[in-house]
Design a protein around this motif. Sequence first.
Motif: not given
Length: 309
Positions: A13-19, A101-121
């Motif tokens: 809730v406090a905005g911790d990116p690790r959380a 493809r989005m690694l150039r944003h990895h140091a930007d605290a205003g960007v969060f990128v995550r991959s998620l598996a489709s698991r066959g959907a």
Amino acid sequence: MSTPAPDLTARYVAGDPRALARAVTLAEAGLPAARPLLRAARQRAGHAVVLGVTGSPGSGKSTLTDVLIAQLRARGQRVAVLAVDPSSPYSGGAILGDRIRMLRHHADAGVFVRSLASRGALGGLSARTMGVLALLEGAGFDWVILETVGVGQSEVDVAAACDHTLLVLTPAGGDGVQAFKAGIMEIADVVAVNKADLPGADRTVRELLAAQGLGAHDAGTWFAPIHKTVAATGEGVEAVIDAALAHRAHLGEAGLRARREARAEFEVRALVQERLHRRAREVSHDLYARVAAGELDAETAADELLGRT
């Protein structure tokens, strides 16, 4: 694990990116520990622009998403991206890794990128996608972009998961006509004809415009704006952002509320289906073998499974 660490929800809730990253992991796994985090997220959600990006493989969705991030950040917007990738047949994990493809944003605290598996959907989204989306919305991002797996014309679940849907096509291969035949044009709120520096881009735009006119419509129908883009250079991407915002204004509060109610229905039904499938596997025993041997018909077997579950 049944409960999260005592301070994890507070940190989220406090905005911790690790959380947030930990919360996404719990939600993707479907663990009970994710539930208090999801409740907190839903109480804070509703302000972000949730944009789905869909289209056939090779249309440049990931490159376009990367440029969307850059241009939204230039506008001062915080951006989260959820890239749904195909699943590994061995580990079940995501194997394309659009984050590369989005690694150039990895140091930007205003960007969060995550991959998620489709698991066959088949619709391009896993049953857990909706909970992860809610966590990203609740984390206070201005834009949440869902980039789908790219399985082609069956990929229409994205319309039920997002406020706005961006369909990415290319000039080659008659994509415009095929998209209309398949019905995927019906879910598009904005269309990008990407790689527009290739021959045939103008023809594709004309075909799409003609196809739009063939569908049922009235005075209040929203015709998806069609923009030529070259993701590699950023050309036309600003117009795509403005078109998504124009669609948001067109929907108004009532339209957005209706879409979010439909999203909630989609999420609940997806979870019901997932639990039914899991329970059916647990109680099926020799049922499938009996159907294969001709001892039982499939309809009776389905009735028996539903009775057991």
